[in-house]
Scaffold this active site. Structure first.
Site, PDB file in Angstrom:
ATOM      1  N   THR A 140      12.409   7.907  55.488  1.00 50.35           N
ATOM      2  CA  THR A 140      13.065   6.999  56.291  1.00 50.35           C
ATOM      3  C   THR A 140      13.309   5.576  55.809  1.00 50.35           C
ATOM      4  OG1 THR A 140      13.093   6.163  58.490  1.00 50.35           O
ATOM      5  CG2 THR A 140      10.984   6.923  57.476  1.00 50.35           C
ATOM      6  N   ASP A 141      14.370   4.654  56.575  1.00 49.54           N
ATOM      7  CA  ASP A 141      14.391   3.287  56.119  1.00 49.54           C
ATOM      8  C   ASP A 141      13.074   2.598  56.768  1.00 49.54           C
ATOM      9  OD1 ASP A 141      15.194   3.337  58.875  1.00 49.54           O
ATOM     10  OD2 ASP A 141      17.003   2.159  58.357  1.00 49.54           O
ATOM     11  N   GLU A 142      12.555   3.385  57.768  1.00 50.35           N
ATOM     12  CA  GLU A 142      11.401   2.429  58.501  1.00 50.35           C
ATOM     13  C   GLU A 142      10.395   2.164  57.565  1.00 50.35           C
ATOM     14  OE1 GLU A 142      10.444   3.443  62.646  1.00 50.35           O
ATOM     15  OE2 GLU A 142      12.553   4.098  63.084  1.00 50.35           O
ATOM     16  N   TYR A 165       4.393   6.314  63.201  1.00 49.61           N
ATOM     17  CA  TYR A 165       5.425   6.905  62.472  1.00 49.61           C
ATOM     18  C   TYR A 165       5.621   6.765  61.103  1.00 49.61           C
ATOM     19  CZ  TYR A 165       9.875   8.540  61.242  1.00 49.61           C
ATOM     20  OH  TYR A 165      10.977   9.116  60.472  1.00 49.61           O
ATOM     21  N   LYS A 169       5.123   8.033  57.111  1.00 47.61           N
ATOM     22  CA  LYS A 169       5.952   8.520  56.399  1.00 47.61           C
ATOM     23  C   LYS A 169       6.020   7.748  54.915  1.00 47.61           C
ATOM     24  CE  LYS A 169       9.261  10.754  57.124  1.00 47.61           C
ATOM     25  NZ  LYS A 169       9.622  12.238  56.929  1.00 47.61           N
TER      26      LYS A 169
END
Ligand code: NAD
Ligand code: DAU
Length: 362
Positions: A140-142, A165, A169
């Protein structure tokens, strides 16, 4: 015939991907391995459940024995790992399952793939693998953290995750990098921006707002609602994953995005307008702790090197999505009438506020 192990294929993006692949590659076999957590829903796949080249296995990716059995029983070419706890708000309340599933569960898959694909799994120096195998991690870009008003994430932006979260990741992205460097495991990582489209669980911004708006319920916007996300239709995400799976160079990371930066409140207002409701439904509520202000993805690499580009226009994609939810009332009712009610009350009620007040007091 190629066999793809799709994990988390009963969730939002996974189910869209399973359907996309079965339609595009009728000669592939798709094994969908999913634990069916609250987010996994076989209703997402009823239309393809009877396909002869589709197999569903209810398995937790943390269950090493069962995962090894799956790898021994089927000659798997590719793993596409969607299986994860995916909701930031839940990770703030219950971080542990995010770490066990997203990090340790993925490591179980990596070990099983390595063992099955290595030419000589007993030789610790062996880096030779069967031909045409790959482990593709859906990240994810997060993982990149928070952007200011300017700039975009590239694949070399440093990892600065801000929620449990995104930390889980980012952690597993590093584990995957290590499996590639140390063991030569053929891997790719994709880092995508916010997805929207059919079958998204109504805890996420767009389906939550559509469902609440249809039912004249309050629309809870966090903080001032000016946080920015880059939105991509899930079908565009599926085509990007397909491209990376078939053409991505081993060991590479690819950003995926929609060139579609929108403030949250702008999206909520669009939903209100499309459904012909009143903006009085919007309620500004206490902000999410650690809330990232802005994400923006630079997807030059996948576009120039692999030829992928998003095709959906956001306004039309959002209209289609609203229509999909209107036409799938039973799908959403089945979810909303179950355990999700308890979750919703916990997240948006006084209990939730009290929970964070207690956290702040330490
Ligand atoms: P989702 O929550 O809708 O689906 C997750 C799926 O994983 C569910 O079917 C669930 O049952 C399954 N699962 C959870 N724990 C499992 C376990 N221990 N073993 C086996 N299966 C398990 O998630 P999503 O939104 O479809 O996201 C899929 C992936 O894409 C995630 O890895 C997420 O980090 C990533 N991602 C999501 C977005 C987005 O906008 N939704 C954007 C970028 C990346
Ligand atoms: O960027 C990719 C990520 O996008 C994925 O990795 C995650 O799995 C996915 O859940 C999503 O994370 P976000 O936190 O961005 O998505 P969410 O839909 O939860 O929230 C989008 C924005 O809307 C965010 O700024 C928080 C805000 N929001 C969300 C909810 C649920 C609200 O203002 N009110 C809400 O009720």
């Amino acid at each position: 015939m190629k066999t793809i192990l799709v994990t988390g294929g009963a969730g939002f993006i996974g189910s869209n991907f399973v359907r996309y692949m079965l339609q595009k590659y009728p000669d592939y076999r798709i094994i969908n391995l999913d634990a069916l957590t609250y987010a996994g829903n076989l209703e997402n796949l009823v239309d393809i459940a009877d396909c002869s080249n589709y197999i569903f296995l209810r398995t937790d990716i943390r269950d090493r024995e069962k995962v090894n059995q799956v790898f021994s029983a089927y000659d798997i070419n590719y793993v596409v790992n969607f299986a994860a706890e995916s909701h930031v708000d839940r990770s703030i309340v219950e971080p542990e399952v995010f770490l066990t599933t997203n990090i340790l569960g993925t490591q179980v898959l990596l070990d099983a793939a390595k063992k099955q694909w290595l030419i000589d799994p007993e030789d610790k120096y062996c880096k030779e693998y069967k031909s045409d195998v790959k482990f593709l991690q859906i990240s994810t870009d997060e993982v990149y953290g928070n952007l200011g008003a300017e700039g975009m994430f590239t694949e070399s932006t440093s990892l600065q995750p801000n929620s449990p979260y995104s930390a889980s990741k980012a952690s597993v992205d590093l584990v995957i990098r290590a499996y590639h460097k140390t063991f030569g495991l053929p891997v790719n990582i994709t880092r995508c921006s916010n997805n929207y489209g059919p079958y998204q669980f109504p805890e996420k911004l767009i389906p939550l707002m559509i469902n609440n708006c249809i039912n004249d319920k309050e629309l809870p916007v966090y903080g001032d609602g000016m946080q920015i996300r880059d939105w991509l239709h899930v079908a565009d995400h599926c085509s990007a994953i397909d491209v990376v799976l078939h053409k991505g160079a081993y060991g590479e990371i690819y950003n995926i995005g929609g060139n579609n930066e929108k403030a949250n409140v702008e999206i909520v207002k669009l939903i209100v307008k499309t459904l012909g409701k009143s903006e009085n439904l919007i309620k500004y509520v206490k902000d999410r702790p650690g809330h990232d202000r802005r994400y923006a993805i630079d997807h030059t690499k996948i576009t120039t090197e692999l030829g992928w580009e998003p095709v959906y226009c956001f306004d039309q994609g959002l209209k289609d999505t609203i229509e999909w939810y209107i036409n799938h009332k039973k799908w959403i009712m089945d979810i909303v009438s179950g355990s999700y009610i308890t979750y919703y009350e916990k997240m948006y009620s006084h209990t939730y506020k009290k929970y964070f007040n207690n956290l702040r007091k330490g």
